[in-house]
Design a protein around this motif. Sequence first.
Motif, PDB file in Angstrom:
ATOM      1  N   LYS A  34       0.808  -1.226   0.000  1.00 54.78           N
ATOM      2  CA  LYS A  34       0.000   0.000   0.000  1.00 54.78           C
ATOM      3  C   LYS A  34       0.841   1.275   0.000  1.00 54.78           C
ATOM      4  N   GLY A  35       1.830   1.327  -0.882  1.00 54.15           N
ATOM      5  CA  GLY A  35       2.660   2.510  -1.023  1.00 54.15           C
ATOM      6  C   GLY A  35       3.772   2.632   0.001  1.00 54.15           C
ATOM      7  N   GLY A  36       3.871   1.680   0.907  1.00 58.45           N
ATOM      8  CA  GLY A  36       4.912   1.695   1.925  1.00 58.45           C
ATOM      9  C   GLY A  36       5.795   0.463   1.810  1.00 58.45           C
ATOM     10  N   GLU A  37       6.620   0.267   2.800  1.00 57.99           N
ATOM     11  CA  GLU A  37       7.521  -0.881   2.826  1.00 57.99           C
ATOM     12  C   GLU A  37       7.654  -1.384   4.264  1.00 57.99           C
ATOM     13  N   PRO A  38       6.654  -2.151   4.745  1.00 53.67           N
ATOM     14  CA  PRO A  38       6.728  -2.675   6.109  1.00 53.67           C
ATOM     15  C   PRO A  38       8.005  -3.495   6.317  1.00 53.67           C
ATOM     16  N   ARG A  39       8.540  -3.419   7.521  1.00 53.60           N
ATOM     17  CA  ARG A  39       9.744  -4.165   7.907  1.00 53.60           C
ATOM     18  C   ARG A  39       9.323  -5.360   8.740  1.00 53.60           C
ATOM     19  N   LEU A  40       9.691  -6.549   8.303  1.00 52.26           N
ATOM     20  CA  LEU A  40       9.291  -7.780   8.986  1.00 52.26           C
ATOM     21  C   LEU A  40      10.501  -8.441   9.639  1.00 52.26           C
ATOM     22  N   THR A  41      10.329  -8.887  10.885  1.00 44.91           N
ATOM     23  CA  THR A  41      11.397  -9.627  11.565  1.00 44.91           C
ATOM     24  C   THR A  41      11.203 -11.133  11.440  1.00 44.91           C
ATOM     25  N   SER A  42      10.009 -11.566  11.081  1.00 45.18           N
ATOM     26  CA  SER A  42       9.713 -12.981  10.864  1.00 45.18           C
ATOM     27  C   SER A  42       9.357 -13.140   9.392  1.00 45.18           C
ATOM     28  N   TYR A  43      10.040 -14.039   8.686  1.00 44.97           N
ATOM     29  CA  TYR A  43       9.905 -14.150   7.236  1.00 44.97           C
ATOM     30  C   TYR A  43      10.405 -15.511   6.766  1.00 44.97           C
ATOM     31  N   GLN A  44      10.353 -15.737   5.467  1.00 47.07           N
ATOM     32  CA  GLN A  44      10.935 -16.909   4.835  1.00 47.07           C
ATOM     33  C   GLN A  44      11.878 -16.426   3.750  1.00 47.07           C
ATOM     34  N   THR A  45      12.962 -17.190   3.498  1.00 47.88           N
ATOM     35  CA  THR A  45      13.856 -16.874   2.393  1.00 47.88           C
ATOM     36  C   THR A  45      13.721 -17.953   1.332  1.00 47.88           C
ATOM     37  N   LEU A  46      13.909 -17.574   0.073  1.00 47.23           N
ATOM     38  CA  LEU A  46      13.877 -18.530  -1.030  1.00 47.23           C
ATOM     39  C   LEU A  46      15.235 -19.206  -1.082  1.00 47.23           C
ATOM     40  N   SER A  47      15.262 -20.534  -0.894  1.00 46.70           N
ATOM     41  CA  SER A  47      16.519 -21.261  -0.724  1.00 46.70           C
ATOM     42  C   SER A  47      16.490 -22.605  -1.449  1.00 46.70           C
ATOM     43  N   TYR A  48      17.674 -23.173  -1.608  1.00 43.26           N
ATOM     44  CA  TYR A  48      17.793 -24.542  -2.101  1.00 43.26           C
ATOM     45  C   TYR A  48      18.686 -25.318  -1.151  1.00 43.26           C
ATOM     46  N   LYS A  49      18.395 -26.593  -0.986  1.00 38.48           N
ATOM     47  CA  LYS A  49      19.212 -27.427  -0.102  1.00 38.48           C
ATOM     48  C   LYS A  49      20.453 -27.937  -0.829  1.00 38.48           C
ATOM     49  N   TYR A  50      20.283 -28.326  -2.084  1.00 44.77           N
ATOM     50  CA  TYR A  50      21.371 -28.860  -2.899  1.00 44.77           C
ATOM     51  C   TYR A  50      21.296 -28.216  -4.277  1.00 44.77           C
ATOM     52  N   LYS A  51      22.449 -28.000  -4.904  1.00 49.57           N
ATOM     53  CA  LYS A  51      22.442 -27.424  -6.249  1.00 49.57           C
ATOM     54  C   LYS A  51      21.571 -28.263  -7.168  1.00 49.57           C
ATOM     55  N   TYR A  52      20.882 -27.594  -8.070  1.00 45.89           N
ATOM     56  CA  TYR A  52      20.018 -28.210  -9.086  1.00 45.89           C
ATOM     57  C   TYR A  52      18.762 -28.838  -8.508  1.00 45.89           C
TER      58      TYR A  52
END
Length: 75
Positions: A34-52
């Motif tokens: 909504k036109g802002g940028e809330p700051r979150l301390t709890s989140y998820q990151t896009l990750s991989y466990k093993y290449k490919y």
Amino acid sequence: SGSPGLYVCRGYVAGHIIPGKLDIANKLCYVPWKGGEPRLTSYQTLSYKYKYEPLEWVKASYGQIPSGSVVGGTQ
């Protein structure tokens, strides 16, 4: 722990999951809302466990960078 920079993250705002950027220096996930940028301390990151292997969302908080997190930028 990841390298300095920005990583791909997502978090909940008003019941919605919103993608954003994780700033390691500030230990926060910033999401557009909504036109802002809330700051979150709890989140998820896009990750991989093993290449490919398929990417997956991994729970994190307070600047934590799970191994294999996707770098999304430098600023």
